[in-house]
Motif scaffolding. Structure first.
Motif, PDB file in Angstrom:
ATOM      1  N   LEU A  20       0.837  -1.206   0.000  1.00 36.16           N
ATOM      2  CA  LEU A  20       0.000   0.000   0.000  1.00 36.16           C
ATOM      3  C   LEU A  20       0.871   1.255   0.000  1.00 36.16           C
ATOM      4  N   GLU A  21       1.942   1.200   0.782  1.00 33.77           N
ATOM      5  CA  GLU A  21       2.825   2.367   0.844  1.00 33.77           C
ATOM      6  C   GLU A  21       3.451   2.634  -0.525  1.00 33.77           C
ATOM      7  N   HIS A  22       3.870   1.578  -1.212  1.00 29.37           N
ATOM      8  CA  HIS A  22       4.470   1.741  -2.534  1.00 29.37           C
ATOM      9  C   HIS A  22       3.469   2.294  -3.549  1.00 29.37           C
ATOM     10  N   GLU A  23       2.191   2.039  -3.291  1.00 27.73           N
ATOM     11  CA  GLU A  23       1.133   2.572  -4.158  1.00 27.73           C
ATOM     12  C   GLU A  23       0.748   4.003  -3.781  1.00 27.73           C
ATOM     13  N   GLY A  24       1.399   4.552  -2.753  1.00 32.72           N
ATOM     14  CA  GLY A  24       1.103   5.914  -2.323  1.00 32.72           C
ATOM     15  C   GLY A  24      -0.151   6.046  -1.495  1.00 32.72           C
ATOM     16  N   ARG A  25      -0.591   4.938  -0.876  1.00 32.55           N
ATOM     17  CA  ARG A  25      -1.862   4.961  -0.147  1.00 32.55           C
ATOM     18  C   ARG A  25      -1.680   5.092   1.368  1.00 32.55           C
ATOM     19  N   LEU A  26      -0.445   5.246   1.822  1.00 33.89           N
ATOM     20  CA  LEU A  26      -0.191   5.489   3.246  1.00 33.89           C
ATOM     21  C   LEU A  26       0.539   6.820   3.366  1.00 33.89           C
TER      22      LEU A  26
END
Length: 217
Positions: A20-26
């Motif tokens: 999720l972090e790599h997807e920019g969602r955190l």
């Protein structure tokens, strides 16, 4: 499907959250554990994300005739959250549960002082809160926690658990921006049945973990 222990579960869950972090969602995440069982899970997630770790104390409200049977939960100074269906099934009223609510709120304050001392809750305004527990059975404590966190004005709230029931997942997903879990087994009777090692987490372990996390923060 069995999880070895809370630490291993936290590492597996951290891998999902890194996606999720790599997807920019955190966004600038803060990890809040539901003590006590959520702390060993959350410390692995906080380490993986490079995020600060703290606790959000939530207390289950038990039925008068069976304190282990959760009919609601309380977090912070917010009004109690009740499982209305369970109240109706047991013919219970909020008034009858008043003494239990008072006891649990007092215990909540005691544990907050024990775990945090004089430190305030972290400022999560505009940040993503990753709320972590070791599992969801009914979801009522998680829902109370989610509502308490919403009042702190975060950008988003992600609920992360290793294992959950289908019913709890549906309820919690409706109140969070993301629900991340490893397993949703059926049938589901308790969280502990899905761990090989589900020993109780003590207050000392919670305090040591939080102290160590602050030292590395």
């Amino acid at each position: 499907m069995l999880l070895r222990n809370r630490t291993e579960a936290g590492r597996e869950l951290a891998a999902r959250l890194l996606d999720l972090e790599h997807e920019g969602r955190l966004k600038d995440p803060v990890v809040l554990a539901l003590p006590r069982g959520g702390v060993p899970v959350a410390v692995e997630i906080a380490a993986a994300l490079g995020a600060p770790l703290d606790v959000l104390v939530v207390r289950k409200i038990g039925a008068p005739f069976n304190p282990e049977l959760g009919v609601g939960a309380v977090a912070g100074e917010a009004p109690p959250l009740y499982d209305r269906r369970t109240l109706a099934m047991l013919d219970l009223t909020e008034e009858r549960l008043g003494p239990a609510v008072a006891r649990e709120r007092s215990e909540l304050h005691r544990r907050e002082a024990l775990y945090r001392g004089d430190r305030p809750m972290p400022d999560v305004r505009g940040r993503t809160v990753v709320l972590v527990d070791d599992g969801l059975a009914t979801g009522v404590t998680a829902r109370a926690a989610l509502r308490a966190v919403r009042g702190m004005e975060p950008a988003d709230v992600v609920m992360a658990v290793p294992v959950c029931s289908r019913e709890a997942a549906e309820l919690v997903a409706a109140e969070s921006d993301d629900l991340v879990y490893l397993h949703q087994p059926r049938p589901f009777s308790s969280v502990g049945q899905w761990y090989l090692d589900f020993d109780q987490v003590g207050d000392d372990e919670v305090i040591r973990t939080l102290t160590a996390a602050r030292g590395h923060g």
